[in-house]
Design a protein around this motif. Structure first.
Motif, mmCIF file in Angstrom:
data_model
loop_
_atom_site.group_PDB
_atom_site.id
_atom_site.type_symbol
_atom_site.label_atom_id
_atom_site.label_comp_id
_atom_site.label_asym_id
_atom_site.label_seq_id
_atom_site.Cartn_x
_atom_site.Cartn_y
_atom_site.Cartn_z
ATOM 1 N N GLY A 1 0.812 -1.222 0.000
ATOM 2 C CA GLY A 1 0.000 0.000 0.000
ATOM 3 C C GLY A 1 0.835 1.256 0.000
ATOM 4 N N TRP A 2 1.897 1.279 0.807
ATOM 5 C CA TRP A 2 2.691 2.507 0.795
ATOM 6 C C TRP A 2 3.606 2.580 -0.399
ATOM 7 N N VAL A 3 3.992 1.439 -0.955
ATOM 8 C CA VAL A 3 4.733 1.467 -2.222
ATOM 9 C C VAL A 3 3.819 1.968 -3.331
ATOM 10 N N ALA A 4 2.557 1.494 -3.340
ATOM 11 C CA ALA A 4 1.585 1.954 -4.333
ATOM 12 C C ALA A 4 1.335 3.450 -4.176
ATOM 13 N N ALA A 5 1.215 3.926 -2.932
ATOM 14 C CA ALA A 5 0.998 5.363 -2.703
ATOM 15 C C ALA A 5 2.164 6.169 -3.265
ATOM 16 N N ALA B 1 -6.028 -1.315 -4.247
ATOM 17 C CA ALA B 1 -6.080 -2.271 -3.133
ATOM 18 C C ALA B 1 -7.387 -3.059 -3.176
ATOM 19 N N GLY B 2 -8.481 -2.364 -3.473
ATOM 20 C CA GLY B 2 -9.771 -3.054 -3.577
ATOM 21 C C GLY B 2 -9.784 -4.070 -4.701
ATOM 22 N N ILE B 3 -9.219 -3.692 -5.837
ATOM 23 C CA ILE B 3 -9.151 -4.615 -6.980
ATOM 24 C C ILE B 3 -8.246 -5.803 -6.628
ATOM 25 N N ALA B 4 -7.082 -5.526 -6.052
ATOM 26 C CA ALA B 4 -6.157 -6.603 -5.684
ATOM 27 C C ALA B 4 -6.790 -7.525 -4.644
ATOM 28 N N HIS B 5 -7.466 -6.946 -3.688
ATOM 29 C CA HIS B 5 -8.113 -7.747 -2.643
ATOM 30 C C HIS B 5 -9.189 -8.638 -3.274
ATOM 31 N N GLY B 6 -9.973 -8.066 -4.188
ATOM 32 C CA GLY B 6 -11.017 -8.838 -4.848
ATOM 33 C C GLY B 6 -10.452 -9.976 -5.694
#
Length: 167
Positions: free
Chosen positions: A108-112, A158-163
């Motif tokens: 998440g923080w790398v993505a941010a 994150a939502g897409i990856a989680h899904g």
């Protein structure tokens, strides 16, 4: 070096070459994660809200003392934008009661960070309009917009990856 320039360059990080903005963003992401980890999510929010007017002041003073209307060594705007982007995943984990999100949410923080760099370079919509102002306010605003875009993109990714991972 004057105090405003010291702040505007994030204690000299903005003087690193090449790509001072990327160096500023990298330092900002680590500082932001450290603030969140050691002081908590509310401290990250307060620090972000404080760095915005401080960054405007330091940027305005540095620009006033320079012939360049947008000196590349100013990276305090990267801190504001990067921390705004970081607030999104930090808030999601804080809301869920995960105090040690910083380790669990490494992606998440790398993505941010990556989304912020993308939107800071691309400057879509209001970020581009702010950048074209060539003022201290414009310098800060374009990164604030880039941070908001990056924060939303991080949460969506994150939502897409989680899904996808939960299938």
């Amino acid at each position: 070096m004057t105090l405003p320039r010291l702040i505007a360059t994030l204690f000299g990080i903005g003087l690193l070459r090449p790509a001072p903005g990327t160096w500023g963003s990298a330092a900002a992401i680590f500082l932001g994660v450290a603030i969140d980890h050691f002081l908590g999510f509310p401290a990250l929010v307060v620090a972000t809200l404080l760095v915005i007017p401080l960054g405007y002041w330091a940027t305005a003073a540095t620009v006033a003392a320079s012939d360049d209307k947008d000196p590349s060594e100013i990276v305090i705007d990267e801190v504001a934008g990067q921390w705004i982007a970081l607030i999104f995943p930090a808030a999601a984990f804080w809301w869920r009661g995960m105090e040690d999100w910083w380790l669990a949410a490494y992606p998440g923080w790398v993505a941010a960070f990556l989304f912020f760099r993308l939107f800071d370079i691309w400057k879509p919509g209001p970020a581009g309009r702010a950048d074209r102002k060539h003022t201290a306010a414009g310098t800060m605003e374009d990164d604030i917009w880039a941070g908001l875009f990056a924060g939303f993109a991080t949460i969506i990714a994150a939502g897409i990856a989680h899904g996808v991972l939960m299938r």
